[in-house]
Design an enzyme around this catalytic site. Sequence first.
Site, PDB file in Angstrom:
ATOM      1  N   VAL A 132       0.826  -1.215   0.000  1.00 33.76           N
ATOM      2  CA  VAL A 132       0.000   0.000   0.000  1.00 33.76           C
ATOM      3  C   VAL A 132       0.855   1.258   0.000  1.00 33.76           C
ATOM      4  O   VAL A 132       0.347   2.351  -0.262  1.00 33.76           O
ATOM      5  CB  VAL A 132      -0.969   0.029   1.205  1.00 33.76           C
ATOM      6  CG1 VAL A 132      -1.996  -1.085   1.106  1.00 33.76           C
ATOM      7  CG2 VAL A 132      -0.213  -0.022   2.535  1.00 33.76           C
ATOM      8  N   TYR A 175       3.355   5.156  15.819  1.00 29.33           N
ATOM      9  CA  TYR A 175       2.185   4.311  15.543  1.00 29.33           C
ATOM     10  C   TYR A 175       0.908   4.986  16.020  1.00 29.33           C
ATOM     11  O   TYR A 175      -0.080   5.076  15.290  1.00 29.33           O
ATOM     12  CB  TYR A 175       2.352   2.960  16.236  1.00 29.33           C
ATOM     13  CG  TYR A 175       1.147   2.048  16.140  1.00 29.33           C
ATOM     14  CD1 TYR A 175       0.977   1.213  15.046  1.00 29.33           C
ATOM     15  CD2 TYR A 175       0.180   2.014  17.153  1.00 29.33           C
ATOM     16  CE1 TYR A 175      -0.119   0.378  14.945  1.00 29.33           C
ATOM     17  CE2 TYR A 175      -0.918   1.193  17.064  1.00 29.33           C
ATOM     18  CZ  TYR A 175      -1.069   0.373  15.964  1.00 29.33           C
ATOM     19  OH  TYR A 175      -2.165  -0.453  15.872  1.00 29.33           O
ATOM     20  N   ALA A 176       0.923   5.473  17.254  1.00 30.80           N
ATOM     21  CA  ALA A 176      -0.263   6.089  17.839  1.00 30.80           C
ATOM     22  C   ALA A 176      -0.679   7.345  17.084  1.00 30.80           C
ATOM     23  O   ALA A 176      -1.871   7.577  16.828  1.00 30.80           O
ATOM     24  CB  ALA A 176      -0.018   6.410  19.315  1.00 30.80           C
ATOM     25  N   LYS A 203      -2.327   6.314  13.823  1.00 29.14           N
ATOM     26  CA  LYS A 203      -3.666   5.761  14.012  1.00 29.14           C
ATOM     27  C   LYS A 203      -4.657   6.835  14.454  1.00 29.14           C
ATOM     28  O   LYS A 203      -5.841   6.777  14.101  1.00 29.14           O
ATOM     29  CB  LYS A 203      -3.619   4.620  15.031  1.00 29.14           C
ATOM     30  CG  LYS A 203      -2.956   3.351  14.502  1.00 29.14           C
ATOM     31  CD  LYS A 203      -3.683   2.796  13.302  1.00 29.14           C
ATOM     32  CE  LYS A 203      -3.123   1.465  12.849  1.00 29.14           C
ATOM     33  NZ  LYS A 203      -3.875   0.904  11.691  1.00 29.14           N
TER      34      LYS A 203
END
Length: 255
Positions: free
Chosen positions: A65, A155-156, A159
């Site tokens: 992706v 990551y957080a 997201k």
Amino acid sequence: MEAVLPDPTRFAGKAVIVSGAARGIGEGIAERFAAEGAKVLLVDVIPEVVETAARLGQVALVKSVTDRDAGEVMAKAALDAFGRIDILVNNAGIGGSKRLMESDDALIDRFLDTNLAAVLRVTRAVVPHLPRPGGRIVNISSIFGITGYPGTTAYAVAKAGVAQFTRQLAGELAPEGILVNAVAPGLIATPMTTGHRQNALYTRLIVEGTPVERMGTPADIAGPVAFLCSEDAAFVTGVVMPVDGGFLAARHGKI
């Protein structure tokens, strides 16, 4: 409690793209849609996606992706295979982030590109092909995009961006009849979370802090995703739904 059996006709005639579908949550989502009558394009950078798709009697595409042309390639593959695209599930992502001061530029770029920017680019390419009305988009965010947890900075943040993108896009596309929602999983037992589940501190804070007192499974995520794409959710858009066993609502330690 007995599992809810899939309705084999609920998505009959519908075509679905699921990214990150070789295993884990994506595999579970693809399996649920296939069981409910949909035609599914399973996309993953991992060649194992070919075997997963074959097991489900569906179509595979080996593609990252993060490739700049990923969305266009995915859309073409689905249109070539099914002649239509009704549902897009943006599930592909990576884990293993670190604290900010341990995160070099390469790590930050990798997480933001894979877990956030790729979601925007793929969605942008697929949206023109969704039916109006009737199109559905579900993004996979995370409880760590809603609440803080040490050691997951890039990551957080990515997201959390997925959650805000969901709200933003819902407002833009609802007038056209396309509904956009997200699911924010808690700790799910998948290959990607194996390392976390072997960490004593993580287990104590996350697993023992979950009121239902168990980890989730890919099937626990697949059911809510299917609901958000069904006619039962025809008046639901812009929602980021935690599916976390109650962790965000009432996390607790053992008493």
